[in-house]
Design a protein around this motif. Structure first.
Motif, mmCIF file in Angstrom:
data_model
loop_
_atom_site.group_PDB
_atom_site.id
_atom_site.type_symbol
_atom_site.label_atom_id
_atom_site.label_comp_id
_atom_site.label_asym_id
_atom_site.label_seq_id
_atom_site.Cartn_x
_atom_site.Cartn_y
_atom_site.Cartn_z
ATOM 1 N N GLU A 1 0.807 -1.219 0.000
ATOM 2 C CA GLU A 1 0.000 0.000 0.000
ATOM 3 C C GLU A 1 0.839 1.268 0.000
ATOM 4 O O GLU A 1 0.311 2.353 -0.265
ATOM 5 C CB GLU A 1 -0.961 -0.012 1.197
ATOM 6 N N SER A 2 2.123 1.135 0.299
ATOM 7 C CA SER A 2 2.967 2.324 0.247
ATOM 8 C C SER A 2 3.339 2.660 -1.197
ATOM 9 O O SER A 2 3.831 3.743 -1.477
ATOM 10 C CB SER A 2 4.230 2.104 1.078
ATOM 11 N N LEU A 3 3.098 1.715 -2.105
ATOM 12 C CA LEU A 3 3.441 1.961 -3.513
ATOM 13 C C LEU A 3 2.379 2.830 -4.179
ATOM 14 O O LEU A 3 1.218 2.802 -3.796
ATOM 15 C CB LEU A 3 3.529 0.625 -4.265
ATOM 16 N N PRO A 4 2.776 3.598 -5.195
ATOM 17 C CA PRO A 4 1.765 4.321 -5.962
ATOM 18 C C PRO A 4 0.861 3.318 -6.706
ATOM 19 O O PRO A 4 1.268 2.175 -6.961
ATOM 20 C CB PRO A 4 2.583 5.152 -6.956
ATOM 21 N N LEU A 5 -0.353 3.772 -7.042
ATOM 22 C CA LEU A 5 -1.347 2.894 -7.671
ATOM 23 C C LEU A 5 -0.798 2.145 -8.874
ATOM 24 O O LEU A 5 -0.998 0.946 -9.028
ATOM 25 C CB LEU A 5 -2.554 3.718 -8.103
ATOM 26 N N GLU A 6 -0.076 2.887 -9.727
ATOM 27 C CA GLU A 6 0.488 2.300 -10.939
ATOM 28 C C GLU A 6 1.341 1.079 -10.620
ATOM 29 O O GLU A 6 1.194 0.011 -11.214
ATOM 30 C CB GLU A 6 1.382 3.330 -11.640
ATOM 31 N N GLU A 7 2.204 1.273 -9.618
ATOM 32 C CA GLU A 7 3.120 0.189 -9.266
ATOM 33 C C GLU A 7 2.382 -0.959 -8.617
ATOM 34 O O GLU A 7 2.739 -2.110 -8.789
ATOM 35 C CB GLU A 7 4.226 0.705 -8.337
ATOM 36 N N ARG A 8 1.356 -0.620 -7.842
ATOM 37 C CA ARG A 8 0.555 -1.679 -7.236
ATOM 38 C C ARG A 8 -0.079 -2.529 -8.327
ATOM 39 O O ARG A 8 -0.126 -3.749 -8.243
ATOM 40 C CB ARG A 8 -0.550 -1.065 -6.368
ATOM 41 N N PHE A 9 -0.563 -1.849 -9.344
ATOM 42 C CA PHE A 9 -1.195 -2.597 -10.430
ATOM 43 C C PHE A 9 -0.163 -3.471 -11.144
ATOM 44 O O PHE A 9 -0.434 -4.624 -11.480
ATOM 45 C CB PHE A 9 -1.871 -1.633 -11.410
ATOM 46 N N ARG A 10 1.028 -2.894 -11.333
ATOM 47 C CA ARG A 10 2.080 -3.689 -11.974
ATOM 48 C C ARG A 10 2.428 -4.914 -11.129
ATOM 49 O O ARG A 10 2.677 -5.987 -11.649
ATOM 50 C CB ARG A 10 3.333 -2.831 -12.223
ATOM 51 N N PHE A 11 2.420 -4.731 -9.786
ATOM 52 C CA PHE A 11 2.670 -5.854 -8.886
ATOM 53 C C PHE A 11 1.670 -6.976 -9.161
ATOM 54 O O PHE A 11 2.037 -8.141 -9.356
ATOM 55 C CB PHE A 11 2.563 -5.376 -7.431
ATOM 56 N N TRP A 12 0.395 -6.595 -9.229
ATOM 57 C CA TRP A 12 -0.629 -7.631 -9.442
ATOM 58 C C TRP A 12 -0.554 -8.217 -10.845
ATOM 59 O O TRP A 12 -0.771 -9.408 -11.042
ATOM 60 C CB TRP A 12 -2.029 -7.076 -9.168
ATOM 61 N N GLU A 13 -0.224 -7.365 -11.814
ATOM 62 C CA GLU A 13 -0.056 -7.904 -13.172
ATOM 63 C C GLU A 13 1.016 -8.978 -13.191
ATOM 64 O O GLU A 13 0.850 -10.045 -13.788
ATOM 65 C CB GLU A 13 0.341 -6.776 -14.136
ATOM 66 N N LYS A 14 2.113 -8.694 -12.488
ATOM 67 C CA LYS A 14 3.227 -9.640 -12.456
ATOM 68 C C LYS A 14 2.809 -10.922 -11.739
ATOM 69 O O LYS A 14 3.035 -12.031 -12.228
ATOM 70 C CB LYS A 14 4.411 -8.978 -11.735
ATOM 71 N N GLU A 15 2.140 -10.751 -10.579
ATOM 72 C CA GLU A 15 1.731 -11.927 -9.822
ATOM 73 C C GLU A 15 0.728 -12.762 -10.627
ATOM 74 O O GLU A 15 0.826 -13.982 -10.701
ATOM 75 C CB GLU A 15 1.102 -11.504 -8.483
ATOM 76 N N MET A 16 -0.239 -12.077 -11.243
ATOM 77 C CA MET A 16 -1.304 -12.802 -11.927
ATOM 78 C C MET A 16 -0.828 -13.442 -13.227
ATOM 79 O O MET A 16 -1.493 -14.329 -13.761
ATOM 80 C CB MET A 16 -2.483 -11.858 -12.216
#
Lengths: 653, 321
Positions: free
Chosen positions: B190-205
């Protein structure tokens, strides 16, 4: 599927900020669209005829109209396609007026958005299915909520037309605010003389069942078949036995009970009949004031009641009635005037409300029809009326004009002169608002024939000096400060929605505005309808009105009820939830969230499955959103249709 | 191991009155236990209740609805049982709940990390849990790993190690622990900006193989064969195995669990490609807690706030009157 698309200019409403022709051209390229055009006013007769002709000529299976809100013309166009032989649910509407042209100025963007909305509507329509309404029997009985003049008029009109009427009144007597008034403008005829006979008619009408001192507990069902639980509040008097003789009220020792009917002007007894003409003329015990209920030994009323009607053990009782239509006529209440500390209302006995003044003027009121100063009982010679108390004042959240105060103040000024010929009346006003037949002439008479001194300006302060009240304000026409020494100050208090009106609206599932007034179906064209089928409005609950307008609405609502119930069978709306029993796992989450009690569990060969009661379902979609596996679908907005709309939108981005 | 012996006694007492008792038994390898269905008295001998008892036996209860079933539960499992009862997915009178004081369960991936230098965890020859450590032999070496280093993350924030509801309890039942869950597991993301959070989930998914192990391990995912993920009518998800649909599935799963998830973590444990799917559920669960003050799986009489209809929510003021 063969789809036709019609883009409406709505005169310049849409065409001014949306390139309508371009949208119509773009529609040609959409899936299954075989015909697309634009028209000046699609809802007009030639506009509708063009749709009908296109359906026949191009053998259309479904139609999309891009125009105004479906709230406005969806029923219109459904009828149009039905006339041309299509199922009325093979129609979709794209709102490019309220959602596009009225809110955006950029024509290129508006055109793009309008095109996307049309594409979404086309994609949804491609998945539409033919839906067929069921015929449901209607109960030819109407519930009228509120026994003021509007409710009385609606009840009498419906009953005269042959309908059974159930009239529910919260107070112990019907009559509403009008029964508290002494005279009525602009004819100065006696309020109770004209209302009284109507009240008696209600009591005597063979088709009207009156529940006074009762409230609406809950409402279920739907147009034609509402089931309403009415809470008959405990009056602690058996009204079957009570003859209204008044022996109890004479003997009751609790003589300092707040007199609701007389607006607290004077006191009444704990057991009382609100006023001599009350309908029903039955006694009610105010439990909070009764000695018996406070654990003291009393029971005097029971001792003196000749018919043994007193029953201190009485409990609230729930009565269930089935009705086909409902008229809400819950009226208004006075705005809280005590928020105006500068006027000293509530602190100084000689500052009273206009409604208290009515009770003072009334011959059957606590002062016997004599104008007296509450402080010392003397006859006032100088009377100040302050207008717009609780009206046109955004600072207390009442920005609207109550509409009737200018007129009743003029009437009260006239009546004051009649009662006390050597008195002087001063009226502090903002504007005199008196449109209506004979109304402006009436306010002029108050000034010219009865010598009421009208001062244009606001009052800044009212305070006592000796035994007088000093009213300080400004005369904005002269640009001078004004000070009047008054014996009596009357505040022309405005109105607000009846207390708990929003709660009733929630029960009836009708909309209400930010002030608690019930929303009409359309501000001009559906003034007494609501957006809930079978529920109608009359009188001040919809917005403050004077007596003639309330009576007109009472009759208008009655006419709508008659039109509705003139048919034995009504059509149910087929846009309901449907359970796919193959997918349903019987978790019953839908049963829990349904606000209408429209879903129940059924045992299907040993397995629990959800079942929608189609007639009760309002198609709100809560169950649909809740069902984890998508086993409940709205027949006219399936998940697949919503997904198709989303896809239509996303694939263009 | 005194508790385990007491558990066995209780189960033997209960067994005649029930269809079966669900607990844990020996798994395919020494390091892991397996869900275990005890029907005969001799089955009870093999019961394992300890740090290897990772599975949530509440998972099987909805299938047994209508049949009297015993179930041995850790604290976290008991909350699933409570939640199932509160949603009427099982009936209280159908289940005999047997609790015991759980000291935490191990996280297989943490063990694997510890064993990395010595060999595959699956090749462990012998494994014994004592009070504070896991003692095992692997590749001819005797190893001892402190339990505190290999316990699952959920155990560190566990308030109810003993069952919150039980008909029998082996050993001493203790009060709820004063542990504060401050959602530290969400803090990093949650400390990451939204964009990066989304990239995190893209990578995981992008790793997700849509095996639905997460769904099948979830005790509250009761639709199973009727899951919206494999339905054509309605057609919410494409079969295409892309990030978009994978994420969509996880979001649907998390949404369906909002206010219901008790945080047992079985979804994440079951994931063969180690996607931290519990984060999604924890995030929504926290939102429901904060908004409605609702804690799933503690009160069989309560109802998840998203499965109710109220004109006016206590904590959401839509209108004033």
């Amino acid at each position: 599927m063969r789809i036709g698309v019609f883009i409406c200019h709505c005169g310049s409403n849409i065409a001014a900020t949306v390139d309508v022709k371009k949208v119509a051209e773009a529609a040609w390229g959409m899936n299954d669209v075989v015909y697309s055009t634009d028209s000046m006013y699609t809802c007009s007769e030639p506009g509708q005829q063009a749709i009908e002709e296109a359906i026949r000529e191009h053998k259309l299976h479904g139609v999309v109209v891009a125009s105004c809100s479906p709230r406005m013309h969806e029923p219109t166009f459904r009828r149009t396609v039905e006339r041309a032989g299509l199922n009325r649910y093979m129609f979709e509407m794209a709102n490019i007026r309220e959602h596009v042209s009225w809110i955006g100025r950029d024509k290129a963007l508006n055109t793009l958005k309008a095109t996307e909305l049309v594409r979404m509507a086309v994609e949804k329509l491609r998945l539409n299915r033919v839906l067929t309404p069921k015929k449901i029997p209607a109960t030819r009985k109407v519930l009228v909520i509120g026994g003021g003049v509007a409710g009385i008029q609606a009840s009498l009109d419906c009953a005269d037309a042959g309908l059974e009427v159930v009239l529910v009144e919260r107070e112990p007597s019907i009559g509403g605010k009008m029964s508290k008034l002494d005279k009525t403008f602009p004819t100065v005829d006696c309020s109770s003389c004209i209302l009284g006979p109507r009240m008696v008619d209600v009591a005597q009408h063979e088709r009207i069942t009156l529940y006074a001192y009762s409230e609406i507990d809950s409402v279920s069902g739907y147009v034609g078949n509402f089931e309403v639980n009415i809470r008959k509040k405990a009056s602690y008097v058996d009204w079957e036995k009570c003859t209204g003789c008044g022996a109890c009220t004479e003997k009751c020792p609790s003589r300092k009970t707040f007199d609701r009917f007389n607006e607290g002007l004077g006191a009444t007894t704990a057991i009382n009949i609100p006023f001599p003409q009350a309908i029903p003329k039955k006694a009610t015990i105010t439990a909070g004031a009764c000695r018996q209920f406070q654990g003291k030994k009393c029971g005097v009323c029971a001792k003196f009641c000749p018919t043994g009607a007193i029953n201190h053990e009485q409990k609230d009782e729930i009565v269930t009635v089935k009705v086909g239509a409902i008229v809400a006529a819950t009226g208004y209440d006075l705005t809280d005037w005590t928020v105006y500390g500068e006027y000293g209302a509530g602190r100084y006995p000689d500052v009273i409300t206009s409604l208290q003044y009515e009770r003072m003027l009334s011959a059957s009121g606590p002062y016997g029809g004599h104008i007296k100063r509450p402080s010392n009982g003397e006859e006032p010679k100088s009377i100040v009326f302050i207008q717009c108390v609780g009206s046109r004042d955004p600072s207390i959240g009442r920005p609207y004009c109550s509409g009737f105060c200018c007129m009743y103040t003029a009437k009260q000024a006239i009546m004051t002169k009649d009662h006390i010929p050597d008195s002087r009346s001063y009226v502090f006003y903002m504007d005199i608002r008196s449109p209506g037949k004979g109304y402006d002439e009436f306010t002029r008479r108050a000034q010219e024939e009865y010598g009421a001194q009208y001062v244009r300006g606001r009052v800044s302060q009212v305070y006592p000096r000796g035994d007088k009240m000093v009213v300080r304000g400004a005369d904005t026409l002269l640009g001078l400060p004004v000070e009047v020494e008054a014996d009596l100050v009357v505040l022309a208090v405005g109105g607000e929605a009846s207390r708990d009106a929003p709660k009733l609206a929630e029960k009836l599932r009708i909309s209400y505005d930010g002030f608690g007034f019930f929303m009409e179906g359309h501000p001009k064209l559906k003034p007494v309808e609501t957006n809930t089928a079978g529920v109608f409005l009359a009188g001040s609950c919809q917005g403050l009105k004077d007596i003639p307008s309330s009576v007109s609405q009472g009759s208008a609502a009655a006419a709508k009820v008659m039109a509705l119930l003139s048919r034995d069978m009504l059509e149910s709306d087929p846009q309901t939830a449907l359970v796919d029993i193959k997918r349903c796992i019987g978790c019953s989450k839908c049963v829990k969230v349904c606000p209408f009690g429209a879903i129940r569990e059924q045992d299907l060969r040993g397995q629990i499955k959800a079942e929608v009661l189609e007639a009760v379902c309002q198609g709100c979609g809560l169950c649909n959103a809740t069902c984890p596996q998508g086993a409940i679908q709205l027949s006219h907005a399936t998940d697949n249709q919503i997904l198709a709309e989303v896809e239509a939108l996303l694939c263009q981005m | 191991m005194a508790t385990q012996e007491e558990l066995k006694k209780i189960i033997l007492d209960v067994l005649p009155d029930v269809d079966c008792v669900i607990g844990w038994g020996p798994g395919p390898e020494p390091l892991c236990a397996s869900p275990y269905f005890m029907r005969n008295p001799e089955d009870v001998d093999y019961l394992l209740a300890g740090p290897a008892s990772v599975h949530n036996p509440a998972l099987f209860l909805p299938e047994y609805k209508g049949r009297k079933t015993g179930v041995v539960v850790k604290g976290c499992d008991s909350r699933s049982v409570v939640q199932l009862i509160s949603e009427n997915l099982i009936r209280r009178e159908d289940v005999v709940i047997i609790g015991f004081p759980c000291a935490g369960v191990v996280d297989a991936s943490k063990i694997a990390a510890k064993l990395g230098p010595y060999g595959e965890p699956g090749e462990t020859e012998r494994a014994i849990f004592d009070k504070d450590a896991l003692n095992l032999s692997l590749g001819g070496k005797e190893l001892s790993i402190p339990l505190s280093e290999i316990l699952a993350d959920k155990c560190s924030r566990c308030k109810h190690p003993g069952a919150v509801i039980s008909d029998y309890f082996a050993g001493e039942a203790a009060d709820a622990l004063q542990v504060k869950d401050d959602f530290t597991d969400l803090a990093g993301l949650e400390s990451l900006p939204l964009e990066e959070r989304f990239r995190f989930w893209e990578k995981e998914m992008s790793r997700c193989i849509r095996c639905y192990a997460c769904r099948n391990a979830c005790p509250l995912c009761v639709c199973r064969d009727h899951c919206v993920a494999s339905s054509r009518e309605p057609h919410w998800l494409a079969q295409a195995n892309g990030v978009r649909d994978n994420l969509m599935f996880q979001v649907i799963h998390a949404t369906h669990l909002a206010g219901r998830c008790t945080g047992c973590g079985e979804c994440q444990r079951a994931c063969p490609v180690h996607i931290p799917v519990l984060l999604l559920k924890r995030s929504l669960g926290r939102a429901v807690e904060q908004l409605f003050g609702h804690h799933a799986g503690l009160d069989p009489e309560s109802r998840p706030p998203l499965l109710t209809f109220q004109m006016e929510e206590t904590n959401i003021k839509e209108r004033e009157w």
